[in-house]
Design a protein around this motif. Structure first.
Motif, PDB file in Angstrom:
ATOM      1  N   ALA A 110       7.688  -5.682   1.041  1.00 57.61           N
ATOM      2  CA  ALA A 110       7.281  -4.333   1.590  1.00 57.61           C
ATOM      3  C   ALA A 110       7.025  -3.529   0.998  1.00 57.61           C
ATOM      4  O   ALA A 110       5.980  -2.668   1.134  1.00 57.61           O
ATOM      5  N   THR A 111       7.766  -3.211  -0.257  1.00 60.91           N
ATOM      6  CA  THR A 111       7.585  -2.123  -1.295  1.00 60.91           C
ATOM      7  C   THR A 111       5.990  -2.513  -1.931  1.00 60.91           C
ATOM      8  O   THR A 111       5.336  -1.652  -2.002  1.00 60.91           O
ATOM      9  N   LEU A 112       5.632  -3.792  -2.174  1.00 59.95           N
ATOM     10  CA  LEU A 112       4.701  -4.061  -2.857  1.00 59.95           C
ATOM     11  C   LEU A 112       3.417  -3.941  -1.772  1.00 59.95           C
ATOM     12  O   LEU A 112       2.509  -3.234  -2.122  1.00 59.95           O
ATOM     13  N   LEU A 113       3.422  -4.384  -0.627  1.00 57.92           N
ATOM     14  CA  LEU A 113       2.380  -4.089   0.272  1.00 57.92           C
ATOM     15  C   LEU A 113       2.197  -2.679   0.676  1.00 57.92           C
ATOM     16  O   LEU A 113       1.091  -2.343   1.034  1.00 57.92           O
ATOM     17  N   ALA A 114       3.201  -1.919   0.725  1.00 61.54           N
ATOM     18  CA  ALA A 114       3.100  -0.541   1.020  1.00 61.54           C
ATOM     19  C   ALA A 114       2.383   0.054  -0.040  1.00 61.54           C
ATOM     20  O   ALA A 114       1.657   1.310   0.400  1.00 61.54           O
ATOM     21  N   ARG A 115       2.602  -0.267  -1.165  1.00 65.27           N
ATOM     22  CA  ARG A 115       1.659   0.481  -2.359  1.00 65.27           C
ATOM     23  C   ARG A 115       0.229   0.216  -2.192  1.00 65.27           C
ATOM     24  O   ARG A 115      -0.716   1.069  -2.281  1.00 65.27           O
TER      25      ARG A 115
END
Length: 294
Positions: A110-115
Motif C-alpha cells: 500500500a505504501t509503494l502504490l500510494a507513492r
C-alpha cells in the motif's frame, strides 16, 4: 463520551487481534470439509448481513450515492472478495503460518502504490517500514527459493496482500461518501455475492452434510466470531480510540495466526519464519501506527 468508554474499548483491541488471528487456523480446519468458494460465500454474506443489522439498529444510513457505486464495488472486490478467496486457496496449498505472515505485508504494498498512484511522499517512518518489510520478505522467501520450496500457495497469499493494498488505494483515491459501517457492510455483501457466483460456477449448490465436531466448531468461530463479531468490534474500536491504538489490534493478527497454526494445526515454523514474522510486524508498525505529535 464518558471516561469508561475508551477504557472498555481499549480492552477490545487485543480481543480483536485474537479473533482475527485465530481465524487463520479456523479457516484451514473448515477447508478440510468445506469447499473454498462455499466457505467464503457463507462467511462474507453472513458478516455483511450482521453489519446491515447493526447499521439499522444504530440508525446508520445504508444509502450510497448512485455515482459512487462503481468505486464501492471495485474496492469491495479487491479488498474483500479477491482477498478472501485468494487466501482460501492459498491455505489449501501452503502452510497457514507462512500465508498469514505474507498476507500482512499489505502495508508495504500500500505504501509503494500510494507513492506512485496518490503521490504520497516517503518519510522516514515509511522508508524504515519498507526496509523492514523487504528484509522480512527476503528472510521468508530466500530459504524457500534456495530449497526449491516456494509454492503456488505462497504466491496466492502474496497476491492477496497486493489485492488488499489495491483496494485500500482505490478507497483513498476515490472515497465513498457514506459511513464506514455502511461501506463495510456493502463490501462484505459484494464479496459474498462474488464468492457465491464462484461457488455456483466451480462447485455447484452445496450439498447438506454432517460436519465433524472439529470443523463445525471452527466454522462457527469463523462466521460468528471472526467475521460478524470482529467487524462489529472493529467499528466500535475505531469510533472510540485513536487510529494508532486501533492499529495495534491489526499488528497482533499475524503473530496470533502463526501461534494458532502451531497450537491447532501442528505446524512448525522455521527460525527464519519467526524472524520474518518479527520483521513484517515491525514494518507494519512503522507504517500503520501514526507518529506522536506535540
Amino acid at each position: 463520551m464518558s471516561e469508561s468508554k475508551p477504557g472498555r474499548a481499549l480492552l477490545l483491541v487485543p480481543l480483536l487481534g485474537l479473533l482475527w488471528g485465530f481465524n487463520w487456523p479456523a479457516v484451514r480446519i473448515s477447508l478440510t470439509e468445506i469447499a473454498p468458494w462455499t466457505l467464503r460465500a457463507a462467511g462474507m454474506s453472513f458478516a455483511g448481513l450482521v453489519l446491515v443489522a447493526v447499521a439499522l439498529t444504530r440508525g446508520v444510513p445504508l444509502a450510497v450515492p448512485r455515482a459512487q457505486w462503481l468505486r464501492l464495488v471495485v474496492a469491495g472486490f479487491l479488498s474483500i472478495a479477491a482477498f478472501n478467496v485468494l487466501l482460501a486457496f492459498a491455505q489449501l496449498a501452503a502452510p497457514t503460518s507462512r500465508a498469514a505472515i505474507l498476507t500482512f505485508t499489505m502495508p508495504i504494498w500500500a505504501t509503494l502504490l500510494a507513492r506512485f498512484v496518490l503521490g504520497e511522499a516517503f518519510d522516514g517512518r515509511r522508508l524504515a517500514g519498507l526496509a523492514l518489510g523487504i528484509a522480512g520478505l527476503i528472510c521468508l522467501g530466500l530459504p524457500l527459493i534456495l530449497a526449491g520450496q516456494l509454492s503456488f500457495g505462497l504466491m496466492l497469499a502474496l497476491l492477496a496482500a497486493v489485492s488488499w493494498a489495491l483496494g485500500t488505494i482505490v478507497t483513498k483515491r476515490w472515497p465513498v461518501s457514506a459511513p464506514a459501517l455502511t461501506i463495510a457492510a456493502w463490501q462484505l455483501l459484494i464479496g459474498g455475492l462474488v464468492a457465491g457466483i464462484g461457488m455456483l460456477v466451480f462447485e455447484g449448490l452445496p450439498v447438506p452434510k454432517l460436519l465433524s465436531p472439529r470443523v463445525l466448531t471452527a466454522l462457527s468461530f469463523h462466521i460468528i466470531g471472526a467475521q460478524a463479531l470482529a467487524y462489529f468490534l472493529w467499528f466500535t474500536v475505531v469510533a472510540r480510540l485513536p487510529a494508532g491504538i486501533a492499529s495495534l489490534g491489526t499488528l497482533m493478527v499475524p503473530a496470533v495466526g502463526v501461534l494458532g497454526s502451531v497450537l491447532l494445526l501442528g505446524e512448525r515454523p522455521t527460525p527464519t519464519d519467526w524472524f520474518g514474522l518479527a520483521l513484517v510486524i515491525a514494518a507494519s508498525g512503522a507504517i500503520l501506527v501514526p507518529a506522536r505529535r506535540p
